[in-house]
Design a protein around this motif. Sequence first.
Motif, PDB file in Angstrom:
ATOM      1  N   SER A  98      -6.644  -0.625  -8.415  1.00  0.00           N
ATOM      2  CA  SER A  98      -7.847   0.144  -8.768  1.00  0.00           C
ATOM      3  C   SER A  98      -8.053   0.290 -10.272  1.00  0.00           C
ATOM      4  O   SER A  98      -9.183   0.407 -10.756  1.00  0.00           O
ATOM      5  CB  SER A  98      -7.801   1.524  -8.111  1.00  0.00           C
ATOM      6  OG  SER A  98      -6.690   2.263  -8.602  1.00  0.00           O
ATOM      7  N   SER A 132      -0.647   7.552  -3.606  1.00  0.00           N
ATOM      8  CA  SER A 132      -0.500   7.903  -5.018  1.00  0.00           C
ATOM      9  C   SER A 132      -0.796   9.384  -5.210  1.00  0.00           C
ATOM     10  O   SER A 132      -1.887   9.857  -4.862  1.00  0.00           O
ATOM     11  CB  SER A 132      -1.457   7.065  -5.877  1.00  0.00           C
ATOM     12  OG  SER A 132      -1.477   7.553  -7.201  1.00  0.00           O
ATOM     13  N   ARG A 175      -1.330  -1.332  -9.992  1.00  0.00           N
ATOM     14  CA  ARG A 175      -2.305  -0.649  -9.146  1.00  0.00           C
ATOM     15  C   ARG A 175      -3.644  -1.351  -9.297  1.00  0.00           C
ATOM     16  O   ARG A 175      -4.193  -1.449 -10.408  1.00  0.00           O
ATOM     17  CB  ARG A 175      -2.419   0.824  -9.547  1.00  0.00           C
ATOM     18  CG  ARG A 175      -3.192   1.671  -8.534  1.00  0.00           C
ATOM     19  CD  ARG A 175      -2.870   3.151  -8.689  1.00  0.00           C
ATOM     20  NE  ARG A 175      -3.204   3.629 -10.035  1.00  0.00           N
ATOM     21  CZ  ARG A 175      -2.731   4.782 -10.526  1.00  0.00           C
ATOM     22  NH1 ARG A 175      -1.914   5.537  -9.799  1.00  0.00           N
ATOM     23  NH2 ARG A 175      -3.059   5.167 -11.743  1.00  0.00           N
ATOM     24  N   GLU A 197      -3.223   3.813  -2.294  1.00  0.00           N
ATOM     25  CA  GLU A 197      -3.593   2.793  -3.269  1.00  0.00           C
ATOM     26  C   GLU A 197      -2.922   1.467  -2.912  1.00  0.00           C
ATOM     27  O   GLU A 197      -1.855   1.441  -2.305  1.00  0.00           O
ATOM     28  CB  GLU A 197      -3.167   3.207  -4.683  1.00  0.00           C
ATOM     29  CG  GLU A 197      -3.881   4.419  -5.232  1.00  0.00           C
ATOM     30  CD  GLU A 197      -5.266   4.094  -5.774  1.00  0.00           C
ATOM     31  OE1 GLU A 197      -5.688   2.915  -5.695  1.00  0.00           O
ATOM     32  OE2 GLU A 197      -5.916   5.027  -6.275  1.00  0.00           O
ATOM     33  N   GLU A 252       0.852  -1.192   0.000  1.00  0.00           N
ATOM     34  CA  GLU A 252       0.000   0.000   0.000  1.00  0.00           C
ATOM     35  C   GLU A 252       0.885   1.238   0.000  1.00  0.00           C
ATOM     36  O   GLU A 252       1.857   1.327   0.759  1.00  0.00           O
ATOM     37  CB  GLU A 252      -0.924   0.000   1.211  1.00  0.00           C
ATOM     38  CG  GLU A 252      -1.971   1.108   1.174  1.00  0.00           C
ATOM     39  CD  GLU A 252      -3.033   0.948   2.265  1.00  0.00           C
ATOM     40  OE1 GLU A 252      -3.352   1.961   2.913  1.00  0.00           O
ATOM     41  OE2 GLU A 252      -3.497  -0.188   2.471  1.00  0.00           O
ATOM     42  N   THR A 264      -3.782   9.828  -7.858  1.00  0.00           N
ATOM     43  CA  THR A 264      -5.171   9.709  -7.398  1.00  0.00           C
ATOM     44  C   THR A 264      -5.418  10.464  -6.095  1.00  0.00           C
ATOM     45  O   THR A 264      -6.559  10.564  -5.628  1.00  0.00           O
ATOM     46  CB  THR A 264      -5.536   8.227  -7.199  1.00  0.00           C
ATOM     47  OG1 THR A 264      -4.703   7.669  -6.173  1.00  0.00           O
ATOM     48  CG2 THR A 264      -5.368   7.450  -8.497  1.00  0.00           C
ATOM     49  N   TYR A 275      -1.235  -2.016  -4.349  1.00  0.00           N
ATOM     50  CA  TYR A 275      -0.524  -2.481  -5.539  1.00  0.00           C
ATOM     51  C   TYR A 275      -0.185  -3.969  -5.379  1.00  0.00           C
ATOM     52  O   TYR A 275       0.256  -4.414  -4.311  1.00  0.00           O
ATOM     53  CB  TYR A 275       0.764  -1.697  -5.742  1.00  0.00           C
ATOM     54  CG  TYR A 275       0.555  -0.219  -5.946  1.00  0.00           C
ATOM     55  CD1 TYR A 275       0.488   0.322  -7.226  1.00  0.00           C
ATOM     56  CD2 TYR A 275       0.438   0.642  -4.853  1.00  0.00           C
ATOM     57  CE1 TYR A 275       0.313   1.695  -7.418  1.00  0.00           C
ATOM     58  CE2 TYR A 275       0.250   2.007  -5.033  1.00  0.00           C
ATOM     59  CZ  TYR A 275       0.192   2.522  -6.317  1.00  0.00           C
ATOM     60  OH  TYR A 275      -0.001   3.880  -6.491  1.00  0.00           O
TER      61      TYR A 275
END
Length: 225
Positions: free
Chosen positions: A45, A9, A43, A16, A6, A12, A18
């Motif tokens: 997301s 980022s 990533r 995030e 984690e 964003t 990863y």
Amino acid sequence: MSKIIEKFSYETNRNERYEVIFLEEDVTIKNDTFKVKHEYYKRISDDELFEPFSNPDQNLEKDYSIYRERHNLLSAKDVKEIREKYGLTIRDFSLLLGISYSNLSSIENGSIQASYIDSLLRMASDPYSFYSLVKCKGSNVLKKEVYDALMQKLENLVLISYENHKEIANKVQGYYLDIRNNIVRFNNMYEFENNQDKKGEEKWEKSNLNESVVELNLLHFPWSK
């Protein structure tokens, strides 16, 4: 089970997650193409891939390392160690080798050297060879104090490495000594058999001698096989 990390980022503007993944990819360096397993952070997301956060050049460095192994080139670490062994700066070492400062600096920082430069560096790694080069042109390109200190260091290194060169010399000398002794032995056999032939007791076929000498050369010159 895949590794998850984690990290915040800035794209964003939030934390995030990863997933660490490995992909086998084709790499081409100087017209040589080969496969390499690269590490990426995906990533979760949006599945976007990133180079390893701790070292963004990790995959590139791995590619270069494999290329060097495939083409038997010195590593950046090897090149730096050769230079530092003589206590030289990058600029002074490049002047002696006849290559540019920027070229040598980039090689020590990971760039791949041309084959002819690799050959220069390998010759320079041997104190005997480098001593001859420095003695020939060192006083013209180096400051006097640098030249004098380098010659003193080289003389000491030559003395230390003498035994290694002596071992090689003795090995080569041994090959030639064995060959000479065996040729003398065959020659004596030929003369003896020739004399016997004159007496009518036995005939020596000269072709047998030629074949034996050829076999002897192959036996004592492993590099000719």
